[in-house]
Design a protein around this motif. Structure first.
Motif, short mmCIF file in Angstrom:
data_model
loop_
_atom_site.label_atom_id
_atom_site.label_comp_id
_atom_site.label_asym_id
_atom_site.label_seq_id
_atom_site.Cartn_x
_atom_site.Cartn_y
_atom_site.Cartn_z
N ASN A 70 16.38 32.40 -3.32
CA ASN A 70 16.90 33.55 -2.58
C ASN A 70 16.14 34.83 -2.88
OD1 ASN A 70 18.90 32.07 -1.29
ND2 ASN A 70 20.33 32.34 -2.97
N GLN A 71 15.34 34.79 -3.95
CA GLN A 71 14.60 35.98 -4.37
C GLN A 71 13.24 35.57 -4.92
OE1 GLN A 71 15.65 37.95 -8.14
NE2 GLN A 71 16.01 39.79 -6.90
N THR A 72 12.23 36.35 -4.61
CA THR A 72 10.90 36.16 -5.17
C THR A 72 10.20 37.51 -5.20
OG1 THR A 72 8.85 34.85 -5.05
CG2 THR A 72 9.75 35.63 -2.96
N SER A 73 9.21 37.65 -6.03
CA SER A 73 8.45 38.90 -6.03
C SER A 73 7.34 38.80 -4.97
CB SER A 73 7.83 39.17 -7.40
OG SER A 73 6.73 38.32 -7.64
N TYR A 74 6.87 39.93 -4.56
CA TYR A 74 5.79 39.98 -3.58
C TYR A 74 4.57 39.22 -4.09
CZ TYR A 74 2.09 41.92 -0.64
OH TYR A 74 1.01 42.06 0.21
N ASP A 75 4.19 39.47 -5.35
CA ASP A 75 3.02 38.79 -5.91
C ASP A 75 3.22 37.28 -5.97
OD1 ASP A 75 1.58 41.15 -6.19
OD2 ASP A 75 2.21 41.46 -8.27
N GLU A 76 4.40 36.84 -6.39
CA GLU A 76 4.68 35.39 -6.45
C GLU A 76 4.60 34.78 -5.05
OE1 GLU A 76 8.51 35.31 -8.25
OE2 GLU A 76 7.73 35.44 -10.28
N LEU A 77 5.16 35.46 -4.07
CA LEU A 77 5.13 34.96 -2.69
C LEU A 77 3.70 34.80 -2.20
CD1 LEU A 77 6.49 34.26 0.05
CD2 LEU A 77 6.39 36.72 0.56
N MET A 78 2.88 35.80 -2.46
CA MET A 78 1.52 35.76 -1.94
C MET A 78 0.64 34.74 -2.66
SD MET A 78 2.12 37.71 0.48
CE MET A 78 0.58 37.98 1.31
N LYS A 79 1.07 34.26 -3.82
CA LYS A 79 0.30 33.26 -4.57
C LYS A 79 0.66 31.82 -4.20
CE LYS A 79 -0.40 36.14 -8.64
NZ LYS A 79 -0.01 36.35 -10.03
N ILE A 80 1.72 31.63 -3.43
CA ILE A 80 2.13 30.27 -3.07
C ILE A 80 1.08 29.64 -2.17
CG2 ILE A 80 3.87 28.89 -1.83
CD1 ILE A 80 5.95 30.98 -2.69
N LYS A 81 0.75 28.41 -2.47
CA LYS A 81 -0.27 27.68 -1.71
C LYS A 81 0.16 27.51 -0.26
CE LYS A 81 -2.95 23.49 -1.58
NZ LYS A 81 -3.21 22.17 -2.13
N ARG A 82 -0.78 27.79 0.64
CA ARG A 82 -0.52 27.68 2.08
C ARG A 82 -0.76 26.26 2.57
NH1 ARG A 82 -3.21 33.05 4.84
NH2 ARG A 82 -1.77 34.55 3.90
N LEU A 83 0.01 25.89 3.58
CA LEU A 83 -0.18 24.59 4.21
C LEU A 83 -1.36 24.63 5.18
CD1 LEU A 83 3.56 23.80 4.98
CD2 LEU A 83 2.18 22.94 3.08
N LEU A 84 -1.62 25.79 5.77
CA LEU A 84 -2.77 26.04 6.63
C LEU A 84 -3.55 27.20 6.06
CD1 LEU A 84 -1.00 25.91 10.12
CD2 LEU A 84 -2.45 24.14 9.13
N LYS A 85 -4.84 27.30 6.39
CA LYS A 85 -5.66 28.39 5.86
C LYS A 85 -5.30 29.74 6.46
CE LYS A 85 -9.63 25.57 4.76
NZ LYS A 85 -11.03 25.31 5.00
N ARG A 86 -4.92 29.73 7.72
CA ARG A 86 -4.58 30.99 8.39
C ARG A 86 -3.60 30.71 9.52
NH1 ARG A 86 -7.04 32.85 12.98
NH2 ARG A 86 -8.42 31.42 14.03
N ASN A 87 -3.06 31.77 10.07
CA ASN A 87 -2.12 31.65 11.17
C ASN A 87 -2.91 31.51 12.48
OD1 ASN A 87 -0.18 31.91 13.11
ND2 ASN A 87 0.71 33.79 12.31
N TYR A 88 -3.03 30.29 12.95
CA TYR A 88 -3.81 30.02 14.16
C TYR A 88 -3.09 30.43 15.43
CZ TYR A 88 -6.80 27.40 11.03
OH TYR A 88 -7.64 27.04 10.00
N PHE A 89 -1.85 30.88 15.31
CA PHE A 89 -1.07 31.33 16.47
C PHE A 89 -1.12 32.83 16.63
CE2 PHE A 89 0.78 27.34 15.00
CZ PHE A 89 0.65 26.59 16.14
N ASP A 90 -1.86 33.52 15.76
CA ASP A 90 -1.99 34.98 15.83
C ASP A 90 -3.24 35.30 16.61
OD1 ASP A 90 -1.68 37.65 15.39
OD2 ASP A 90 -2.55 37.60 13.38
N PHE A 91 -3.06 35.71 17.84
CA PHE A 91 -4.20 35.97 18.72
C PHE A 91 -4.54 37.44 18.74
CE2 PHE A 91 -2.11 32.18 20.43
CZ PHE A 91 -3.15 31.30 20.27
#
Length: 91
Positions: A70-91
């Motif tokens: 329910n809670q995480t720090s900004y730094d912890e969130l940004m360090k979580i491994k991504r399933l994709l390299k980038r958001n391919y739906f962001d045009f």
């Protein structure tokens, strides 16, 4: 960021604060602590830059959000491994 988007005063303070974000699937919201933010002493607005907002939204879209509590720090969130390299739906 130099100017408050709300009152247009040129005196913003860089702070960190908690924000609450709805997960992309809409199942719940989480608290993200220590999020880089700006505070305007004139109008008392507290907000995040467009870059921070986009970073949070992209990260939440690209990770397995089931591993989040329910809670995480900004730094912890940004360090979580991504399933994709980038958001391919962001045009």
């Amino acid at each position: 960021m130099d100017i408050c988007p709300w009152c247009e005063i040129e005196k913003l303070e860089s702070v960190t604060d908690s924000v609450y974000w709805e997960l992309p699937d809409g199942t719940r919201a989480i608290e993200i602590t220590d999020t880089p933010s700006y505070y305007c002493d004139n109008c008392r607005a507290l907000f995040q830059s467009d870059e921070v907002v986009k970073g949070i939204e992209d990260q939440l879209f690209l990770i397995d959000t089931r591993q989040l509590g329910n809670q995480t720090s900004y730094d912890e969130l940004m360090k979580i491994k991504r399933l994709l390299k980038r958001n391919y739906f962001d045009f």
